[in-house]
Design a protein around this motif. Structure first.
Motif, mmCIF file in Angstrom:
data_model
loop_
_atom_site.group_PDB
_atom_site.id
_atom_site.type_symbol
_atom_site.label_atom_id
_atom_site.label_comp_id
_atom_site.label_asym_id
_atom_site.label_seq_id
_atom_site.Cartn_x
_atom_site.Cartn_y
_atom_site.Cartn_z
ATOM 1 N N VAL A 1 0.899 -1.118 -0.304
ATOM 2 C CA VAL A 1 0.045 0.050 -0.110
ATOM 3 C C VAL A 1 0.833 1.215 0.039
ATOM 4 N N ASP A 2 1.659 1.371 0.946
ATOM 5 C CA ASP A 2 3.014 2.387 1.114
ATOM 6 C C ASP A 2 3.711 2.603 -0.334
ATOM 7 N N GLY A 3 3.942 1.491 -0.891
ATOM 8 C CA GLY A 3 4.895 1.499 -1.866
ATOM 9 C C GLY A 3 4.152 2.056 -3.473
ATOM 10 N N LEU A 4 2.947 1.697 -3.355
ATOM 11 C CA LEU A 4 1.877 2.052 -4.486
ATOM 12 C C LEU A 4 1.765 3.652 -4.509
ATOM 13 N N ILE A 5 1.520 3.797 -3.139
ATOM 14 C CA ILE A 5 1.363 5.502 -2.536
ATOM 15 C C ILE A 5 2.757 6.306 -3.077
ATOM 16 N N ILE B 1 3.037 6.496 -6.919
ATOM 17 C CA ILE B 1 2.184 7.724 -7.532
ATOM 18 C C ILE B 1 2.624 9.073 -7.228
ATOM 19 N N VAL B 2 3.203 9.334 -6.092
ATOM 20 C CA VAL B 2 3.619 10.540 -5.531
ATOM 21 C C VAL B 2 4.782 11.012 -6.401
ATOM 22 N N SER B 3 5.458 9.999 -6.702
ATOM 23 C CA SER B 3 6.585 10.229 -7.211
ATOM 24 C C SER B 3 6.690 10.778 -8.727
ATOM 25 N N LEU B 4 5.722 10.428 -9.217
ATOM 26 C CA LEU B 4 5.565 10.874 -10.815
ATOM 27 C C LEU B 4 5.649 12.195 -11.099
ATOM 28 N N PRO B 5 5.253 13.013 -10.319
ATOM 29 C CA PRO B 5 5.391 14.580 -10.712
ATOM 30 C C PRO B 5 6.911 14.989 -10.647
ATOM 31 N N THR C 1 2.109 4.346 9.170
ATOM 32 C CA THR C 1 1.922 4.748 7.894
ATOM 33 C C THR C 1 0.545 4.424 7.371
ATOM 34 N N ILE C 2 0.112 5.119 6.287
ATOM 35 C CA ILE C 2 -0.925 4.811 5.772
ATOM 36 C C ILE C 2 -1.326 3.270 5.578
ATOM 37 N N GLY C 3 -0.342 2.596 5.030
ATOM 38 C CA GLY C 3 -0.577 1.136 4.944
ATOM 39 C C GLY C 3 -0.779 0.349 6.215
#
Length: 206
Positions: free
Chosen positions: A69-73, A76-80, A123-125
């Motif tokens: 879960v934390d890895g997917l987040i 996503i936030v690394s894309l910008p 963490t969120i996960g």
């Protein structure tokens, strides 16, 4: 405390009760014995399907799910940043790139996970899976412990040319397969990951 108590005959529930009530500073060896017995009991077939108890070490499956879960987040936030800086430049091991990556990652970490980490050592996960980071005595790990002793050392290690990414990316998680179910960063920070209540959020959602 009676020195002749045979904890090996205790049930898993009784061991958890003893682990929670024992004075760990006064009886460190006995506390370790109880913790080891809890680990042994949890591995027994008759306890494999037992309800999750607060304070139990988180299973490898639940820790892995939290990490996914934390890895997917994180992806996503690394894309910008990837779009802004460029993937090729980010792969360069220059001080500028490493510093930028560190500062961006720290900022995102504080924005997304800061509240949960500070208040609940999650963490969120981990929050979703109903697990948290604890000190070895079972108390909730502080924000500074998680950030400075648990996360920062692995981040610094990852910057070591050649072997850093191997240690942080592969060696660190492989430690989870030890009997204590603790990653390398857990040993460095003297922490563990445990359940915070009887049911994970994932189980409640089922």
């Amino acid at each position: 405390m009676d020195s002749n108590v045979d904890f090996s005959n205790y049930s898993l529930e009784e061991l958890h009760s003893s682990a929670a009530s024992i004075d760990r500073d006064l009886y460190p060896e006995r506390a370790k014995l109880i913790d080891d017995l809890i680990l042994q009991k949890q591995q027994q077939p008759e306890n494999q399907g037992a309800p999750i108890i607060e304070g139990d070490l988180a299973s490898r499956g639940h820790r892995f799910a939290a990490a996914i879960v934390d890895g997917l987040i994180a992806i996503i936030v690394s894309l910008p940043m990837i779009f802004y800086v460029g993937l090729e430049k980010l792969q360069e091991e220059t001080f500028e790139v490493m510093a930028l990556s560190f500062l961006y990652g720290l900022t995102i970490l504080l924005i997304l996970h800061g509240y949960l980490l500070y208040n609940y050592a999650q963490t969120i996960g981990k929050h979703y899976m109903g697990i948290r980071v604890e000190n070895l005595d079972g108390t909730q790990a502080t924000f500074s412990t998680i950030l400075l002793k648990r996360m920062l050392p692995m981040q610094v290690i990852s910057f070591i040319p050649g072997v850093g990414s191997i240690i942080a990316g592969f060696v660190d998680p492989l430690f989870i397969f030890g009997k204590d179910k603790r990653c390398l960063h857990d040993y460095i920070a003297k922490t563990k990951v445990c359940y915070v209540d009887g049911d994970t959020d994932a189980e409640k959602a089922e």
